[in-house]
Design an enzyme around this catalytic site. Structure first.
Site, mmCIF file in Angstrom:
data_model
loop_
_atom_site.group_PDB
_atom_site.id
_atom_site.type_symbol
_atom_site.label_atom_id
_atom_site.label_comp_id
_atom_site.label_asym_id
_atom_site.label_seq_id
_atom_site.Cartn_x
_atom_site.Cartn_y
_atom_site.Cartn_z
ATOM 1 N NE ARG A 96 -1.896 2.025 3.494
ATOM 2 C CZ ARG A 96 -2.357 2.491 4.658
ATOM 3 N NH1 ARG A 96 -3.588 2.218 5.045
ATOM 4 N NH2 ARG A 96 -1.591 3.218 5.447
ATOM 5 C CE1 TYR A 101 -3.770 8.065 11.017
ATOM 6 C CE2 TYR A 101 -4.839 7.073 9.119
ATOM 7 C CZ TYR A 101 -4.436 7.016 10.433
ATOM 8 O OH TYR A 101 -4.704 5.893 11.176
ATOM 9 C CG ASP A 146 -6.740 3.759 3.195
ATOM 10 O OD1 ASP A 146 -7.794 4.343 2.895
ATOM 11 O OD2 ASP A 146 -6.561 3.154 4.276
ATOM 12 C CG HIS A 149 -7.227 7.236 5.291
ATOM 13 N ND1 HIS A 149 -7.658 6.474 6.348
ATOM 14 C CD2 HIS A 149 -5.959 6.867 5.056
ATOM 15 C CE1 HIS A 149 -6.691 5.683 6.739
ATOM 16 N NE2 HIS A 149 -5.644 5.892 5.971
ATOM 17 C CD GLU A 166 -7.971 0.667 2.721
ATOM 18 O OE1 GLU A 166 -7.014 0.052 2.198
ATOM 19 O OE2 GLU A 166 -8.063 0.837 3.942
ATOM 20 C CD GLU A 184 -9.935 1.480 7.290
ATOM 21 O OE1 GLU A 184 -9.259 0.837 6.485
ATOM 22 O OE2 GLU A 184 -9.500 2.432 7.939
ATOM 23 N NE ARG A 241 -9.420 -2.244 3.671
ATOM 24 C CZ ARG A 241 -8.420 -2.677 4.433
ATOM 25 N NH1 ARG A 241 -8.078 -3.944 4.439
ATOM 26 N NH2 ARG A 241 -7.745 -1.840 5.196
ATOM 27 C CD GLU A 253 -4.398 -2.641 6.584
ATOM 28 O OE1 GLU A 253 -5.504 -2.842 7.136
ATOM 29 O OE2 GLU A 253 -3.975 -1.501 6.322
ATOM 30 C CD1 TRP A 291 -10.853 11.730 9.652
ATOM 31 C CD2 TRP A 291 -8.951 10.602 9.310
ATOM 32 N NE1 TRP A 291 -10.483 11.236 10.843
ATOM 33 C CE2 TRP A 291 -9.310 10.538 10.665
ATOM 34 C CE3 TRP A 291 -7.785 9.973 8.864
ATOM 35 C CZ2 TRP A 291 -8.526 9.828 11.581
ATOM 36 C CZ3 TRP A 291 -7.035 9.283 9.792
ATOM 37 C CH2 TRP A 291 -7.403 9.225 11.133
HETATM 38 O O1 EZ4 Z 1 -6.785 4.457 9.799
HETATM 39 O O2 EZ4 Z 1 -6.700 1.565 11.868
HETATM 40 O O3 EZ4 Z 1 -6.274 0.601 6.245
HETATM 41 N N1 EZ4 Z 1 -5.922 0.964 7.318
HETATM 42 C C1 EZ4 Z 1 -6.270 2.130 7.878
HETATM 43 C C2 EZ4 Z 1 -5.849 2.313 9.312
HETATM 44 C C3 EZ4 Z 1 -6.890 3.107 10.103
HETATM 45 C C4 EZ4 Z 1 -6.692 2.915 11.582
HETATM 46 C C5 EZ4 Z 1 -7.793 3.638 12.385
HETATM 47 O O4 EZ4 Z 1 -7.663 3.343 13.730
HETATM 48 O O5 EZ4 Z 1 -6.898 2.935 7.244
HETATM 49 O O6 EZ4 Z 1 -4.606 2.917 9.377
HETATM 50 CO CO CO Z 2 -7.843 2.009 5.474
#
Ligand code: EZ4
Ligand code: CO
Length: 398
Positions: free
Chosen positions: A147, A159, A206, A208, A232, A258, A279, A335, A398
C-alpha cells in the site's frame, strides 16, 4: 461447562489494546480483542459494566446464542463500541471451543482452503525518494503487495505517511488537507512508482474517505493506467448510493468497510456489486461469526475478503483474522502492518509471518496468549487519531 469470570485487560505496549479474557469452570480460557482506537475505554466500560455480568454462569459453547442475546438483547443495536465488545466475546468463545476440541480454530471453520495467507504491507514517504526507500524496505521484508501513501505538495502532514506520531498524546493532532492538491499529485506518484518498480508489483492505495463520489470517480479513472489492486475508502460510504456513481466511471477495483460494524452497512455495496473487497475487521464487526456470514454474502457477488489489519488491531484480533483467511474460499488479501517487538512479547502467538505470508499455526484455539504481568507494566495511555482541517480551518472528512 460454564463461564465463571471474564476480565478486561488494557495495555499499551506501543499503543493501546483492549483484551477480554473469559474463564471457565474447567480451567480453559479464551481471549478476544476489543480495541477501538481512540475510544478504548468506552468499550472497556461496555464490557465490564454490561456484558461480563451477563456472561457469568452461561455455557461458553453456545456461541451463536450468546452473540444473538448480546446483539438483540441490548435493544440498542450496531455501532463500533457495541460491536467491538460483542466481537471480543465471540472470539474468546471460539478460542475456548477450539481449545476444547484440541484443534486450531481454522479447522472448526471448515479447514484450510489454502496453504498460506497473502498479505500487503504499508509503504509511505513524504516525497518520492522517501517513498521508494520505504517500498524497498517492504520488498526486503518479503511483502508480495504494498500500500502506497505519500505526502501531498503544500501539506505539512498527511495521515499514514511516516511515523504515526498523530496517535500520540492526549489531544488529537491537527493535520491539514487539500483535495485538489491530492488529486493532482497522486497519479504522478503512481506513475513514478510504476517506472521505478515495473508493472508487476501489486500496489494499493487508501484514500481515507476524503473524497466526494465525483472526485473519487475522477481519481479512479486517473489511476487506471497504473493498475491498482484496489483504491480503498475513496468516499465516506455511509452514502452508499454515492458508490454507484464511482462505479459507473472507473474500472479501478474498490475496497471499503473498515469502519463498518454489521452486514447491514454493506447491503447496497455488496448487493449491487459496487465494490470488490470487504474490509471489515473481526474486532469491529462483532467477531468471527458475523464476519464469516458477510464473506458468504460477498461471495455470491464475486466480492472477496480483505480483513483490516492495521497496528491498532491487537495480535488477538490478527490471530482470529488469520484463521478466517485460511478457511474461507473467497479470500482476497490480508492487511498486515505488524506490531512492536514488545507487543509480540505481551501477546505470544502461534501465527507466523514468513516471506510476506501469514499462517495461523497449529496450536489449539486461536493460538495466542496474554502475558498479564507484562501487560500491566504498560498501562493505558490516552491517545487519539488526528483530525483533518482545510486551509480555512474547516474540519474535513477522513
Ligand atoms: O486508519 O486503523 O487501512 N488501514 C487504515 C488504518 C486506520 C486505523 C484507524 O484506527 O486505514 O490505518
Ligand atoms: Co484504510
Amino acid at each position: 461447562m460454564k463461564i465463571v469470570d471474564a476480565r478486561v485487560v488494557v495495555t499499551s505496549p506501543g499503543r493501546n489494546f483492549v483484551t477480554l479474557k473469559v474463564e471457565t469452570d474447567e480451567g480453559v480460557t479464551g481471549l478476544g480483542d476489543a480495541t477501538l482506537n481512540g475510544r478504548e475505554l468506552a468499550v472497556v466500560g461496555y464490557l465490564r459494566d454490561h456484558v461480563v455480568p451477563l456472561l457469568v454462569g452461561t455455557d461458553p459453547h453456545r456461541i451463536e446464542d450468546t452473540w444473538q442475546s448480546l446483539y438483540r438483547g441490548a435493544y440498542w443495536r450496531r455501532g463500533p463500541v457495541t460491536m467491538a465488545a460483542i466481537a471480543a466475546v465471540d472470539v474468546a468463545l471460539w478460542d475456548i471451543k477450539a481449545k476444547v476440541a484440541g484443534l486450531p480454530l481454522y479447522q472448526l471453520l471448515g479447514g484450510a482452503s489454502r496453504e498460506r495467507v497473502r498479505t500487503y504491507g504499508h509503504a509511505s514517504g513524504r516525497d518520492i525518494p522517501e517513498l521508494f526507500d520505504s517500498i524497498r524496505a517492504r520488498l526486503a521484508e518479503g511483502y508480495p503487495a504494498i500500500r502506497v501513501q505519500t505526502g501531498v505538495p503544500g501539506l505539512k502532514r498527511v495521515y499514514g505517511v511516516g511515523h504515526d506520531a498523530a496517535a500520540d498524546g492526549a489531544r488529537p493532532v491537527v493535520e491539514d488537507w487539500d483535495t485538489g492538491a491530492y488529486l493532482r499529485s497522486l497519479p504522478r506518484v503512481f506513475d513514478a512508482v510504476r517506472q521505478e518498480f515495473g508493472p508487476e508489483l501489486v500496489l494499493l492505495h487508501d484514500a481515507h474517505h476524503r473524497l466526494t463520489p465525483i472526485q473519487a470517480a475522477r481519481l479512479g479513472k486517473d489511476l487506471e493506467p497504473y493498475d491498482l489492486f484496489w483504491l480503498e475508502d475513496c468516499t465516506p460510504a455511509e452514502n452508499q448510493d454515492g458508490l454507484r456513481l464511482v462505479r459507473r466511471h472507473t474500472t479501478t477495483p474498490l475496497a471499503i468497510g473498515e469502519v463498518f460494524n454489521t452486514v447491514f452497512d454493506y447491503q447496497t455495496l455488496v448487493g449491487e456489486q459496487l465494490i470488490d473487497y470487504v474490509r471489515s475487521a473481526v474486532t469491529h464487526f462483532g467477531g468471527v461469526s458475523p464476519l464469516r456470514k458477510l464473506f458468504d454474502f460477498a461471495a455470491q457477488h464475486q466480492i472477496k475478503s480483505a480483513i483490516h489489519g492495521p497496528e491498532d488491531i491487537s495480535p488477538v484480533g490478527m490471530a482470529a483474522a488469520i484463521h478466517l483467511d485460511l478457511a474461507i474460499h473467497n479470500f482476497g488479501i490480508q492487511e498486515y502492518a505488524g506490531h512492536t517487538a514488545l507487543t509480540h512479547e505481551v501477546f505470544p502467538h502461534a501465527y507466523t509471518f514468513t516471506d510476506g505470508y501469514l499462517h495461523p499455526g497449529e496450536a489449539p484455539g486461536l493460538g495466542i496468549e496474554l502475558d498479564e504481568e507484562l501487560a500491566s507494566a504498560h498501562p493505558y495511555e490516552p491517545a487519539y487519531l488526528p483530525v483533518n482541517r482545510l486551509q480555512d480551518g474547516t474540519i474535513h472528512d477522513w
